[in-house]
Scaffold this motif. Structure first.
Motif, PDB file in Angstrom:
ATOM      1  N   PHE A   1      12.918   6.154  12.964  1.00 56.82           N
ATOM      2  CA  PHE A   1      12.199   5.959  11.747  1.00 56.82           C
ATOM      3  C   PHE A   1      10.789   6.749  12.074  1.00 56.82           C
ATOM      4  O   PHE A   1       9.969   6.440  11.219  1.00 56.82           O
ATOM      5  CB  PHE A   1      11.989   4.459  11.669  1.00 56.82           C
ATOM      6  CG  PHE A   1      13.062   3.678  11.086  1.00 56.82           C
ATOM      7  CD1 PHE A   1      14.308   4.319  10.737  1.00 56.82           C
ATOM      8  CD2 PHE A   1      12.991   2.229  11.055  1.00 56.82           C
ATOM      9  CE1 PHE A   1      15.361   3.600  10.386  1.00 56.82           C
ATOM     10  CE2 PHE A   1      14.224   1.641  10.695  1.00 56.82           C
ATOM     11  CZ  PHE A   1      15.177   2.186  10.183  1.00 56.82           C
ATOM     12  N   SER A   2      10.905   7.816  12.654  1.00 55.13           N
ATOM     13  CA  SER A   2       9.802   8.857  12.634  1.00 55.13           C
ATOM     14  C   SER A   2       9.966  10.157  11.711  1.00 55.13           C
ATOM     15  O   SER A   2      11.015  10.696  11.842  1.00 55.13           O
ATOM     16  CB  SER A   2       9.537   9.214  14.081  1.00 55.13           C
ATOM     17  OG  SER A   2       8.465  10.052  14.060  1.00 55.13           O
ATOM     18  N   PRO A   3       8.919  10.372  10.936  1.00 55.53           N
ATOM     19  CA  PRO A   3       7.691   9.768  10.895  1.00 55.53           C
ATOM     20  C   PRO A   3       7.559   8.519   9.776  1.00 55.53           C
ATOM     21  O   PRO A   3       6.986   7.592   9.894  1.00 55.53           O
ATOM     22  CB  PRO A   3       6.845  10.820   9.960  1.00 55.53           C
ATOM     23  CG  PRO A   3       7.658  11.601   9.218  1.00 55.53           C
ATOM     24  CD  PRO A   3       8.917  11.585  10.143  1.00 55.53           C
TER      25      PRO A   3
ATOM     26  N   MET B   1       2.085   7.552   3.389  1.00 56.69           N
ATOM     27  CA  MET B   1       3.037   6.487   2.999  1.00 56.69           C
ATOM     28  C   MET B   1       4.313   6.019   4.176  1.00 56.69           C
ATOM     29  O   MET B   1       4.564   4.981   4.210  1.00 56.69           O
ATOM     30  CB  MET B   1       3.863   7.117   1.651  1.00 56.69           C
ATOM     31  CG  MET B   1       4.845   5.893   0.924  1.00 56.69           C
ATOM     32  SD  MET B   1       6.460   6.369   1.661  1.00 56.69           S
ATOM     33  CE  MET B   1       7.207   5.108   0.366  1.00 56.69           C
ATOM     34  N   ALA B   2       4.680   7.340   4.568  1.00 54.73           N
ATOM     35  CA  ALA B   2       6.044   7.146   5.445  1.00 54.73           C
ATOM     36  C   ALA B   2       5.419   6.436   6.833  1.00 54.73           C
ATOM     37  O   ALA B   2       6.075   5.443   7.260  1.00 54.73           O
ATOM     38  CB  ALA B   2       6.298   8.378   6.153  1.00 54.73           C
ATOM     39  N   ARG B   3       4.248   6.493   7.377  1.00 55.56           N
ATOM     40  CA  ARG B   3       3.638   5.773   8.347  1.00 55.56           C
ATOM     41  C   ARG B   3       3.575   4.492   8.245  1.00 55.56           C
ATOM     42  O   ARG B   3       3.936   3.445   9.017  1.00 55.56           O
ATOM     43  CB  ARG B   3       2.511   6.428   9.015  1.00 55.56           C
ATOM     44  CG  ARG B   3       2.745   7.924   9.491  1.00 55.56           C
ATOM     45  CD  ARG B   3       3.793   8.010  10.477  1.00 55.56           C
ATOM     46  NE  ARG B   3       3.522   7.677  11.866  1.00 55.56           N
ATOM     47  CZ  ARG B   3       4.490   7.337  12.973  1.00 55.56           C
ATOM     48  NH1 ARG B   3       5.603   8.012  12.746  1.00 55.56           N
ATOM     49  NH2 ARG B   3       3.947   7.098  13.944  1.00 55.56           N
ATOM     50  N   LEU B   4       2.587   4.283   6.815  1.00 54.20           N
ATOM     51  CA  LEU B   4       2.803   2.810   6.537  1.00 54.20           C
ATOM     52  C   LEU B   4       4.101   2.075   6.524  1.00 54.20           C
ATOM     53  O   LEU B   4       4.238   0.844   6.507  1.00 54.20           O
ATOM     54  CB  LEU B   4       1.872   2.686   5.217  1.00 54.20           C
ATOM     55  CG  LEU B   4       0.496   3.124   5.368  1.00 54.20           C
ATOM     56  CD1 LEU B   4      -0.327   3.132   4.093  1.00 54.20           C
ATOM     57  CD2 LEU B   4      -0.451   1.985   6.115  1.00 54.20           C
ATOM     58  N   GLY B   5       4.921   2.924   5.779  1.00 53.07           N
ATOM     59  CA  GLY B   5       6.379   2.033   5.580  1.00 53.07           C
ATOM     60  C   GLY B   5       6.877   1.914   7.012  1.00 53.07           C
ATOM     61  O   GLY B   5       7.703   0.946   7.126  1.00 53.07           O
TER      62      GLY B   5
ATOM     63  N   ILE C   1       0.797  -1.215  -0.026  1.00 52.33           N
ATOM     64  CA  ILE C   1       0.083  -0.109  -0.104  1.00 52.33           C
ATOM     65  C   ILE C   1       0.797   1.316   0.169  1.00 52.33           C
ATOM     66  O   ILE C   1       0.531   2.256  -0.482  1.00 52.33           O
ATOM     67  CB  ILE C   1      -0.693   0.016   1.215  1.00 52.33           C
ATOM     68  CG1 ILE C   1      -1.805  -1.146   1.183  1.00 52.33           C
ATOM     69  CG2 ILE C   1      -1.613   1.273   1.263  1.00 52.33           C
ATOM     70  CD1 ILE C   1      -2.619  -1.413   2.312  1.00 52.33           C
ATOM     71  N   ALA C   2       1.846   1.289   0.889  1.00 51.43           N
ATOM     72  CA  ALA C   2       2.807   2.251   0.833  1.00 51.43           C
ATOM     73  C   ALA C   2       3.555   2.698  -0.488  1.00 51.43           C
ATOM     74  O   ALA C   2       3.456   3.846  -0.977  1.00 51.43           O
ATOM     75  CB  ALA C   2       3.865   2.166   1.908  1.00 51.43           C
TER      76      ALA C   2
END
Length: 242
Positions: free
Chosen positions: A203-205, A148-152, A110-111
């Motif tokens: 790894f945030s975000p 995308m970043a959070r899903l990643g 999805i990301a």
């Protein structure tokens, strides 16, 4: 199909999927541009305009992201077969590991659909609007990239956890100096790092702007490649690993 033919397929098909997944993942991933402070202050309009322009100036943006997307999907299919070869007493670990990888690969897919396919269309809207009239397209683009970043981040933690758990399962019943045990011990390090990095906020975000991201992606790709080389030497059930 004879028992010998079945045994060969059980070993070599997962190995082929794992190796192919890593080669595709690493081969396409090396073409992805580095996303860092060179684009501007993270989260600023300048950053997102530069990022959008970068997408539009790469004609192979979608194909690169397709390859990066496909890698973990092939790993998941390969691990589905590999997990059956882990010693019987480690089956609970194998089940947890392959389930975590399946969830991680799903979020990863999805990301990279958002980044590889939705992103360029939003970037085109920014370019069409022009500076000063692009507030709404920029906002939409920023939300897409944040999602995308959070899903990643969630995906990479699940993939790392899967590597960690599967490696623990591979060590059960394996000979200390076997190649499988070597790969498993490496997996404890490779899988543990994304989990620790995410817990510490590195790894945030998302993981993709971290200075450690390239090394993290490379280590994961190489570990699944090594796992593919170890699979043909694994036995089923109670016999564990050679």
């Amino acid at each position: 199909m004879s028992f010998a033919q079945r045994a060969r397929m059980e070993a070599w098909l997962p190995a082929l999927l794992l190796v192919t997944g890593s080669l595709v993942f690493l081969g396409t991933g090396r073409h992805h541009p580095i996303i860092d402070a060179s684009l501007g202050q993270a989260g600023s309009d300048e950053f997102f305009r530069s990022f959008a322009a970068q997408m539009l100036h790469m004609p192979n943006w979608e194909s690169i992201h397709l390859g990066i997307l496909v890698g973990p999907v092939l790993w998941t299919l390969g691990v589905a077969g590999t997990a059956r070869l882990i010693a019987t007493q480690a089956i609970p670990l194998a089940d947890i590991g392959k389930t975590a990888l399946m969830l991680g690969a799903g979020l990863w897919t999805i990301a990279f659909v958002l980044d590889g396919y939705v992103g360029p269309r939003l970037a085109q809207a920014i370019a069409t609007a022009g500076v000063g009239a692009d507030a709404l397209p920029l906002r939409t683009f920023a939300i897409n990239q944040f999602t995308m970043a959070r899903l990643g981040m969630l995906a990479i933690v699940l993939i790392g956890a899967a590597v960690l758990v599967l490696s623990g399962g591979m060590l059960v019943g394996s000979r200390l100096r076997s190649w499988q045990a070597v790969v498993a011990r490496l997996g404890l390090l490779v899988g543990g790092w994304p989990v620790i990095a995410a817990a510490q906020g590195e790894f945030s975000p998302g993981p993709f702007t971290s200075p450690y991201w390239s090394l993290t992606a490379l280590s994961l790709g190489l570990w699944f490649l090594l796992l593919g080389t170890a699979v043909p030497g694994m036995r089923r059930g109670d016999q564990g690993l050679l």
